[in-house]
Design a protein around this motif. Structure first.
Motif, mmCIF file in Angstrom:
data_model
loop_
_atom_site.group_PDB
_atom_site.id
_atom_site.type_symbol
_atom_site.label_atom_id
_atom_site.label_comp_id
_atom_site.label_asym_id
_atom_site.label_seq_id
_atom_site.Cartn_x
_atom_site.Cartn_y
_atom_site.Cartn_z
ATOM 1 N N ASN A 16 0.813 -1.222 0.000
ATOM 2 C CA ASN A 16 0.000 0.000 0.000
ATOM 3 C C ASN A 16 0.844 1.268 0.000
ATOM 4 N N TRP A 17 2.058 1.183 -0.593
ATOM 5 C CA TRP A 17 2.898 2.372 -0.702
ATOM 6 C C TRP A 17 2.365 3.285 -1.805
ATOM 7 N N THR A 18 2.382 4.591 -1.545
ATOM 8 C CA THR A 18 1.872 5.557 -2.533
ATOM 9 C C THR A 18 2.931 6.538 -3.013
ATOM 10 N N SER A 19 3.914 6.866 -2.170
ATOM 11 C CA SER A 19 4.957 7.805 -2.586
ATOM 12 C C SER A 19 6.228 7.531 -1.809
ATOM 13 N N VAL A 20 7.357 7.975 -2.385
ATOM 14 C CA VAL A 20 8.649 7.731 -1.751
ATOM 15 C C VAL A 20 9.566 8.918 -2.028
ATOM 16 N N ALA A 21 10.416 9.234 -1.056
ATOM 17 C CA ALA A 21 11.379 10.327 -1.190
ATOM 18 C C ALA A 21 12.746 9.822 -0.769
ATOM 19 N N ALA A 22 13.767 10.206 -1.518
ATOM 20 C CA ALA A 22 15.119 9.753 -1.214
ATOM 21 C C ALA A 22 16.005 10.936 -0.873
ATOM 22 N N GLY A 23 16.618 10.892 0.317
ATOM 23 C CA GLY A 23 17.618 11.879 0.674
ATOM 24 C C GLY A 23 18.968 11.404 0.173
ATOM 25 N N THR A 24 20.046 12.022 0.658
ATOM 26 C CA THR A 24 21.373 11.600 0.234
ATOM 27 C C THR A 24 21.583 10.118 0.533
ATOM 28 N N ASN A 25 21.367 9.729 1.791
ATOM 29 C CA ASN A 25 21.554 8.330 2.195
ATOM 30 C C ASN A 25 20.414 7.824 3.074
ATOM 31 N N HIS A 26 19.242 8.450 2.975
ATOM 32 C CA HIS A 26 18.093 7.963 3.740
ATOM 33 C C HIS A 26 16.844 8.014 2.872
ATOM 34 N N ILE A 77 19.459 8.532 16.773
ATOM 35 C CA ILE A 77 20.400 8.835 15.687
ATOM 36 C C ILE A 77 21.045 7.532 15.197
ATOM 37 N N ILE A 78 20.354 6.420 15.457
ATOM 38 C CA ILE A 78 20.852 5.112 15.040
ATOM 39 C C ILE A 78 20.256 4.779 13.672
ATOM 40 N N LYS A 79 21.095 4.397 12.713
ATOM 41 C CA LYS A 79 20.583 4.058 11.389
ATOM 42 C C LYS A 79 19.716 2.801 11.482
ATOM 43 N N THR A 80 18.756 2.715 10.581
ATOM 44 C CA THR A 80 17.888 1.540 10.542
ATOM 45 C C THR A 80 17.775 1.053 9.105
ATOM 46 N N SER A 81 17.816 -0.258 8.913
ATOM 47 C CA SER A 81 17.794 -0.820 7.562
ATOM 48 C C SER A 81 16.436 -1.402 7.186
ATOM 49 N N THR A 82 15.430 -1.127 8.006
ATOM 50 C CA THR A 82 14.062 -1.546 7.678
ATOM 51 C C THR A 82 13.104 -0.386 7.935
ATOM 52 N N PRO A 83 12.001 -0.307 7.193
ATOM 53 C CA PRO A 83 11.043 0.781 7.381
ATOM 54 C C PRO A 83 10.547 0.861 8.828
ATOM 55 N N THR A 84 10.637 2.060 9.400
ATOM 56 C CA THR A 84 10.223 2.308 10.770
ATOM 57 C C THR A 84 9.240 3.468 10.763
ATOM 58 N N GLN A 85 8.091 3.287 11.398
ATOM 59 C CA GLN A 85 7.061 4.325 11.333
ATOM 60 C C GLN A 85 7.491 5.595 12.059
ATOM 61 N N ILE A 86 7.169 6.742 11.441
ATOM 62 C CA ILE A 86 7.505 8.058 11.990
ATOM 63 C C ILE A 86 6.235 8.642 12.599
ATOM 64 N N GLY A 121 17.487 4.144 6.810
ATOM 65 C CA GLY A 121 18.771 4.563 6.252
ATOM 66 C C GLY A 121 19.582 5.384 7.219
ATOM 67 N N ASP A 122 20.458 6.244 6.673
ATOM 68 C CA ASP A 122 21.338 7.079 7.486
ATOM 69 C C ASP A 122 20.502 7.965 8.410
ATOM 70 N N ASN A 123 20.852 7.949 9.697
ATOM 71 C CA ASN A 123 20.068 8.669 10.691
ATOM 72 C C ASN A 123 20.969 9.474 11.620
ATOM 73 N N SER A 124 22.181 9.789 11.141
ATOM 74 C CA SER A 124 23.179 10.438 11.989
ATOM 75 C C SER A 124 22.768 11.825 12.461
ATOM 76 N N ALA A 125 21.821 12.451 11.757
ATOM 77 C CA ALA A 125 21.320 13.764 12.173
ATOM 78 C C ALA A 125 19.850 13.693 12.578
ATOM 79 N N GLY A 126 19.330 12.462 12.729
ATOM 80 C CA GLY A 126 17.918 12.294 13.063
ATOM 81 C C GLY A 126 16.995 12.404 11.865
ATOM 82 N N GLU A 181 19.614 16.445 2.106
ATOM 83 C CA GLU A 181 20.856 15.734 2.391
ATOM 84 C C GLU A 181 20.767 15.011 3.728
ATOM 85 N N SER A 182 20.383 15.738 4.762
ATOM 86 C CA SER A 182 20.267 15.121 6.094
ATOM 87 C C SER A 182 19.098 15.714 6.868
ATOM 88 N N HIS A 183 18.075 16.178 6.135
ATOM 89 C CA HIS A 183 16.837 16.619 6.777
ATOM 90 C C HIS A 183 15.655 16.155 5.941
#
Length: 292
Positions: free
Chosen positions: A103-113, A139-148, A127-132, A160-162
């Motif tokens: 049921n995914w509808t849209s996706v956005a890609a940052g530099t590494n997240h 600030i721990i990276k995660t390699s699986t989808p985590t709900q926000i 993905g990269d979570n060094s800046a939250g 890039e990191s926001h």
């Protein structure tokens, strides 16, 4: 010439696009498998990937994501930070499915997240979570989808990191790196969870550059904030802005896009406008002079 393109997204050195028949095409740099053709060989012309029908795409620095017509989400390319969301940190030269949701509808890609939305309005990050920038309170990276959070969202973008998102009521939120004011506030320096930008609920569209942000309100006005060293905010100066600031007084803006240090927008009359860094000719005006 092909005249059936409907969607396009560009990463650092690669491009991905969809045609009206739902076919997916990629070209450019392929060091990390970001083209998805099972090789690591650069391609100088568009190459068709698979035979599925696709509805949405996003290109990060060197990773790629796409949603099929059946609502499944797929990812390929660089994965050092877990930005593919497949539970590993292994680069993928072929599309791999992200989880089992359909049921995914849209996706956005940052530099590494990566940030993605499901049809119930929930948004997910990995993905990269060094800046939250994943927005999950750590600030721990995660390699699986985590709900926000638990809100209902209508739009998502990643820099890039926001990250930035518009809630269903028209309120605008940001999270991640704020060291250049890209979250539209002076405090905090980093936000590990969605933080409301101002109090207004009239936001219609948002875009994230490397360290700057753009948004359009319902009235067609254009606003910008964050890093402005190259004039990427379009305000006629080179001063960093920590709160959304209106760009001129025209209220005819329809769509926006933000590059690393430059910005683009289209007005309701179909005219295209560009500003910011131009040393590589990214403003398309025949010069190499940056414009604020």
């Amino acid at each position: 010439a092909i005249t059936t393109w409907t969607h396009v997204s560009s990463g650092e050195f690669h491009t991905v696009a969809i045609r009206s028949d739902g076919s997916l095409w990629t070209w450019g740099f392929n060091q990390n498998g970001q083209l998805g053709d099972a090789t690591f060989v650069d391609k100088l012309e568009p190459l068709k990937i698979g035979s599925a029908s696709w509805i949405a795409i996003a290109a990060g620095k060197s990773h790629t994501l796409a949603i099929k017509k059946d609502g499944t989400l797929w990812a390929w390319g660089r994965n050092f930070f877990g930005q593919l969301g497949d539970g590993t940190v292994i680069d993928r030269a072929l599309p791999v499915q992200v989880g089992t949701a359909k049921n995914w509808t849209s996706v956005a890609a940052g530099t590494n997240h990566t940030i993605a939305r499901r049809d119930d309005g929930t948004i997910w990050g990995w993905g990269d979570n060094s800046a939250g920038q994943v927005g999950i309170g750590t600030i721990i990276k995660t390699s699986t989808p985590t709900q926000i959070g638990t809100a209902t969202w209508v739009a998502i973008v990643a820099g890039e990191s926001h990250s930035l998102a518009i809630r269903a009521d028209g309120a605008l939120f940001g999270w991640g790196n704020n060291i250049k004011g890209q979250l539209g506030t002076t405090n905090p320096t980093f936000s590990l969870t969605p933080f409301q930008i101002g109090t207004q609920t009239t936001w219609a569209m948002v875009a994230a550059g490397s360290n700057h942000s753009l948004a359009i309100k319902n009235d067609g006005s254009l606003w910008s904030w964050g890093l402005n060293d190259d004039g990427q905010l379009g305000l006629g100066n080179y001063q960093l802005q920590t709160i959304p600031t209106q760009v001129g007084d025209i209220k005819l803006w329809k769509t926006i896009s933000a590059g690393q240090f430059h910005s683009l927008a289209v007005r309701s009359d179909g005219s295209l406008w560009a500003w910011g860094r131009n040393v590589d000719g990214q403003l398309g005006d025949g010069k190499r002079v940056s414009s604020p």
